[in-house]
Design an enzyme around this catalytic site. Structure first.
Site, mmCIF file in Angstrom:
data_model
loop_
_atom_site.group_PDB
_atom_site.id
_atom_site.type_symbol
_atom_site.label_atom_id
_atom_site.label_comp_id
_atom_site.label_asym_id
_atom_site.label_seq_id
_atom_site.Cartn_x
_atom_site.Cartn_y
_atom_site.Cartn_z
ATOM 1 N N TRP B 101 34.912 82.092 57.713
ATOM 2 C CA TRP B 101 34.415 83.283 58.473
ATOM 3 C C TRP B 101 35.041 83.772 59.189
ATOM 4 O O TRP B 101 35.266 84.705 60.434
ATOM 5 C CB TRP B 101 34.862 81.644 59.705
ATOM 6 C CG TRP B 101 33.303 80.788 59.205
ATOM 7 C CD1 TRP B 101 33.911 79.617 58.888
ATOM 8 C CD2 TRP B 101 31.838 80.458 59.634
ATOM 9 N NE1 TRP B 101 32.719 79.357 58.475
ATOM 10 C CE2 TRP B 101 31.400 80.066 58.732
ATOM 11 C CE3 TRP B 101 31.679 81.778 59.614
ATOM 12 C CZ2 TRP B 101 29.750 79.374 58.663
ATOM 13 C CZ3 TRP B 101 30.058 81.673 59.969
ATOM 14 C CH2 TRP B 101 28.953 80.539 58.950
ATOM 15 N N ASP B 168 39.434 82.150 66.958
ATOM 16 C CA ASP B 168 38.087 81.265 66.900
ATOM 17 C C ASP B 168 38.100 79.872 66.115
ATOM 18 O O ASP B 168 38.945 79.844 65.600
ATOM 19 C CB ASP B 168 37.454 81.836 64.739
ATOM 20 C CG ASP B 168 36.544 81.421 65.476
ATOM 21 O OD1 ASP B 168 35.532 80.059 65.852
ATOM 22 O OD2 ASP B 168 35.814 81.764 64.037
ATOM 23 N N LYS B 192 29.965 71.980 66.733
ATOM 24 C CA LYS B 192 31.487 70.907 66.260
ATOM 25 C C LYS B 192 31.945 69.438 67.737
ATOM 26 O O LYS B 192 31.088 68.608 67.715
ATOM 27 C CB LYS B 192 32.796 71.858 65.805
ATOM 28 C CG LYS B 192 31.717 72.841 65.061
ATOM 29 C CD LYS B 192 31.968 72.250 63.375
ATOM 30 C CE LYS B 192 31.574 74.101 63.413
ATOM 31 N NZ LYS B 192 30.788 73.618 61.683
#
Lengths: 356, 356
Positions: B101, B168, B192
């Site tokens: 990511w 992030d 999440k």
């Protein structure tokens, strides 16, 4: 009391969609898991996306030249994605200005290149669709808005164009048959005729992509979403499941041809009453009236509280017009039953009897 | 049989969230309407957004210098929004490369300016967090990824920085206490620890905006979302309602301090077993192990089908590792009960008894 939901969006969806969504939130396809807690990569989730894409292709007879994708960010992010994907570096585009959302699209395109507004109905507060214009041949694309939710107007035909045609169909997609081959990009936020808010659908002619010379940010790149089957990143499984259910419902109504007849019937019923009833006036020019959103005002604003009381008592909700137009707006999307329009018409008649 | 859901995301959420979502899909707050069919502008919908924002502020003690927004497009669109909002024209940024990511974020930033990768753990397939680096003072911002879902690593501390810090936190936000004042932009996909897939949250220091000289596309502009209270365009009411319910549940667990204790307990239980059990090896360097995602492999791959059979029989789901690492990944987000980790540990012990 039954609620007659004339909301402009998010809006009414079929009861069976609510029932099945509610079940899937607890137990998706008897898997024992909520649809909210499964990976978007799981086979049964993937089937939700694939089925949704397939149903759009089937319902709109999308030709093989075009691909269907679902992304996020609504039409507002499409306003950005369209010039990124379609406007050459130092390029230009022609836009038709038919309302607030068209203006939004124009604003974003201007950040990337030259925008020519080739016709506008701003002079009459967008109560009509301009027709006296020619799409230039020296621009990268032509952009229009098929239905103007706020102002109650709808394009009944589209101009000849030698350049790619892009159309925002957020508020009338899937309400009637459509020749997709005449468009190069069609986009539509889901929250009118397609499903809950949270996704946006695009139908893209693959042949027009890759010609701008731009290094497009990945999320804004149609080609990437096409290549990844709309799974470039985590997609909103719950929202797309709602889309799938809604498309299945539409198919069972006889598809866009079937729903189109009912939509015409609903619009005729309401517009006939607006024209017949001496207490109301429609705001849009007759020939450009939208089948999806009927806008009208009271001839005597002093009676507003009386009329508001009557429709609210009849179980009607969300009938107030947008602040840019005032008055009333009856949004009659696919899932709104004819019965609800009849209730509104009955209220208008009763209102006339009392105050006419 | 009870399912023990170790999915990496979308993932397990609290049962009470499923129950309340399911009810609201049929009848939102006893209004008689589905939460899917009401306008995002209605007062009771607005309250859902406002409450969600307020709960994030409360749970993370967000200082007044910062604002909380919810948008769409996931972390992948944040990869684009961050450089648009933070990187000057002809500017530069420093990125820490700790996984797939992070690489995605770097790729998007490179399209807008110069990116310096100041440290990377690519040399060991991202199984550790680099620590031997200094954040330069001549860049527009520093970007890092706090938790690397795929590789099972987590930053336990953050470097000193004289430039704005962007992080992030998609996969560990709200899992433990956090000093928000040390960050200028925090972003996190909801799917999440926050709610269903379909929204992304950002916490933005208002003082760092407006300094790039860029004409930012509206949807990509943090300032616009801040000014509009996250209602720049139609927001996903259903998804945000899920976020609100989840945040309320978290508050009732004692907030991030309360959940942090349970998360530590779960991680300790599993990592102790990974280290004790001779049939397994953890893939991440011990000091950088993630509390959210534990990655481990079988020492003897020939036993894979035997182990897979055992955990599936115990009701465990979604334990397979990402293809970039192989083996297994146990994601232990906030809503996963300690009981589920105990079931996994018991399976690992039984597996050792049989094959050790």
């Amino acid at each position: 009391m039954k609620i007659h939901n004339f909301s402009a969006g998010p809006c009414i969806l079929p009861d069976e969609v609510f029932q099945k969504m509610s079940e899937a939130v607890l137990n998706f396809n008897n898997s024992g898991s909520s649809i909210m807690e499964i990976s978007h990569r799981r086979a049964d989730a993937q089937e939700v996306m694939d089925t949704s894409i397939q149903l759009v292709k089937e319902l709109l007879q999308v030709p093989d030249t075009h691909e269907v994708i679902f992304t996020q960010g609504g039409a507002s992010l499409q306003f950005v994605m369209v010039p990124f994907n379609m406007m050459k570096v130092n390029g230009s585009a022609a836009y038709l200005e038919t309302g607030a959302w068209a203006k939004g699209a124009i604003k974003e395109a201007k950040k990337l290149g030259n925008v020519e507004i080739i016709a506008s109905s701003a002079d009459q507060n967008f109560n009509y669709i301009p027709k006296d214009y020619t799409v230039p041949s020296n621009v990268d694309y032509f952009h229009c808005t098929s239905n103007n939710t706020i102002f109650g107007t709808q394009m009944k035909s589209f101009p000849e164009s030698s350049v790619p045609v892009v159309c925002d169909m957020s508020s009338d997609i899937l309400s009637k048959p459509l020749d997709v081959s005449k468009f190069d990009v069609i986009y539509a936020g889901a929250q009118k005729n397609m499903g809950p808010a949270g996704s946006v659908m695009a139908i893209v002619n693959k042949e027009v992509l890759g010609k701008t010379g731009r290094d497009i940010p990945s999320y804004l790149d149609y080609q990437i979403h096409i290549n990844k089957g709309s799974a470039f990143n985590t997609w909103p499984v719950l929202a797309i499941y709602g889309v799938m259910l809604n498309l299945q419902w539409l198919k069972n109504q006889g598809g866009v041809a079937g729903i189109s007849k009912i939509n015409q019937e609903k619009a005729e019923l309401l517009y006939s009453e607006i024209d017949r009833n001496g207490l109301f006036t429609g705001t849009a020019v007759v020939e450009d009236r939208s089948e999806m959103n009927a806008t009208f005002v009271l001839n005597n604003e002093d009676l507003k509280s009386e009329f508001d009381k009557m429709w609210k008592e009849a179980g009607i909700s969300s009938l107030n017009g947008h602040r840019d137009v005032g008055g009333y707006r009856a949004s009659m999307y696919n899932a709104l039953p004819l019965e609800s329009v009849q209730v509104l018409v009955d209220v208008m008649k009763a209102f006339e009897q009392k105050f006419g």
